[in-house]
Design an enzyme around this catalytic site. Sequence first.
Site, PDB file in Angstrom:
ATOM      1  N   GLY A 242       0.830  -1.202   0.000  1.00 48.49           N
ATOM      2  CA  GLY A 242       0.000   0.000   0.000  1.00 48.49           C
ATOM      3  C   GLY A 242       0.862   1.248   0.000  1.00 48.49           C
ATOM      4  N   ASP A 265       0.966  -2.094  -4.733  1.00 46.47           N
ATOM      5  CA  ASP A 265      -0.253  -1.303  -4.615  1.00 46.47           C
ATOM      6  C   ASP A 265      -1.162  -1.624  -5.791  1.00 46.47           C
ATOM      7  OD1 ASP A 265      -2.138   0.683  -3.736  1.00 46.47           O
ATOM      8  OD2 ASP A 265      -0.469   1.794  -2.844  1.00 46.47           O
ATOM      9  N   MET A 286      -3.196  -6.809  -1.787  1.00 49.12           N
ATOM     10  CA  MET A 286      -2.590  -7.333  -0.561  1.00 49.12           C
ATOM     11  C   MET A 286      -3.453  -8.391   0.106  1.00 49.12           C
ATOM     12  SD  MET A 286      -3.113  -4.032   1.926  1.00 49.12           S
ATOM     13  CE  MET A 286      -4.729  -3.256   2.092  1.00 49.12           C
ATOM     14  N   HIS A 303      -5.033   1.104   9.626  1.00 47.60           N
ATOM     15  CA  HIS A 303      -6.079   1.936  10.227  1.00 47.60           C
ATOM     16  C   HIS A 303      -7.229   2.226   9.257  1.00 47.60           C
ATOM     17  CE1 HIS A 303      -4.155   6.132   9.086  1.00 47.60           C
ATOM     18  NE2 HIS A 303      -4.278   5.333   8.057  1.00 47.60           N
TER      19      HIS A 303
END
Length: 398
Positions: A242, A265, A286, A303
Amino acid sequence: MCIKLELRHQGSHAHSCITASSHQEEMNTNKNLFQGYVELYHNGLFHVKSMALRCAVELGIPDAIHRRGGAATVSDLVVDTGVHLAKLPCLRRLMRVLTVSGIFAAADHQPAPPSDDESETVYKLTPISRLLVDDDGDDGVSSTPRGMSAMLRLLARPDTAVAPFFGLGAWLRDAGAATLFEAARGAPTWSLTRSDASYNEALNDGCAADSSFAMDAVLNDGAAAGGASSIFRGLGSLVDVGGGHGAAAVAIARAVPHIKCSVLDLEQVVSKAPSDGTVQFIAGDMFQSIPPADAVLLKYVLHCWDDDDCVKILRQCKRAISARDGVGKVIIMNVVVGYGTQDNVVKETQMLFDMFMMRYGGAEREEHEWKKIFLKAGFSDYKITPILGFQSLIEVFP
């Protein structure tokens, strides 16, 4: 008679004490109410401050002050930013609120005699506004810390960062599974990056700006003294999952050349990534697979997701890292609520960031919440190192 008079006097004194005490309590109550009244307005107008700050960045005010040697008047700013001369009084009010808020500093400048002009305020940069300077110096090297203006624009972006919260109350009452962002925009964040090129660009530019600043801080935190940079000791390869346009991976590769760095990504992200060959860009998901490496870096990734999705991502990370000689690990950069310098600004920033990520369906987590996720994903241990005031680096070991 004497006894009656004495009793009457004592009763009068007691009544006076009660009256005085009640009056004092009433005054304290009024004082608290008045303070509450002020703070109600103060908190209710917070959005004006963030929009004023975003406006200053869009006008290029921090850069304009920087280009003038670090000091500029409103008249200077009108010339340098393209603000219409008729709006000069409004620009002065914008600078006044941002000065009171600590974004800029101000001092009166007396004109040289024999001018009869009134003194004009001179505005200077503070530690906050210095972070918003994007200009490079004459030698092509920035004379200020890495510019964070792109991240500020992302945090205060009207349609994707601000507007979703207009529907927070209705969303909380709704039993539906859609995130706050999906309810407002009609699509998940990562789907929107495919269909909305401007949002995709804003997201990647903001993350790249933050990564450049954050990794400079991490990599310059002495490895010899056991600082944050020591987490890269002994690694031969690293994949930044990412990692967007690779700002973090490039910083690591340049600081520690023996580490072979790559970035994983989505296709719409890596297809726009500028590459000079320092790192390898890999298009992928991912949740499906992560390329093997000594370490996996997850900067501001977990998060964005709920606990179940975090476990899925971490299990893919565990498959990717090598376990030979105790080298393999996952490196997470995220908030650990309660860690860091716990002054009021840090505490409030952590809580606001948590609300900000809630619109995605994600969260900022306390240590016990992180531990639960790590154990469920099959990891055995972890180490937390606070950085950058309100963030932390978490090393997670198989």
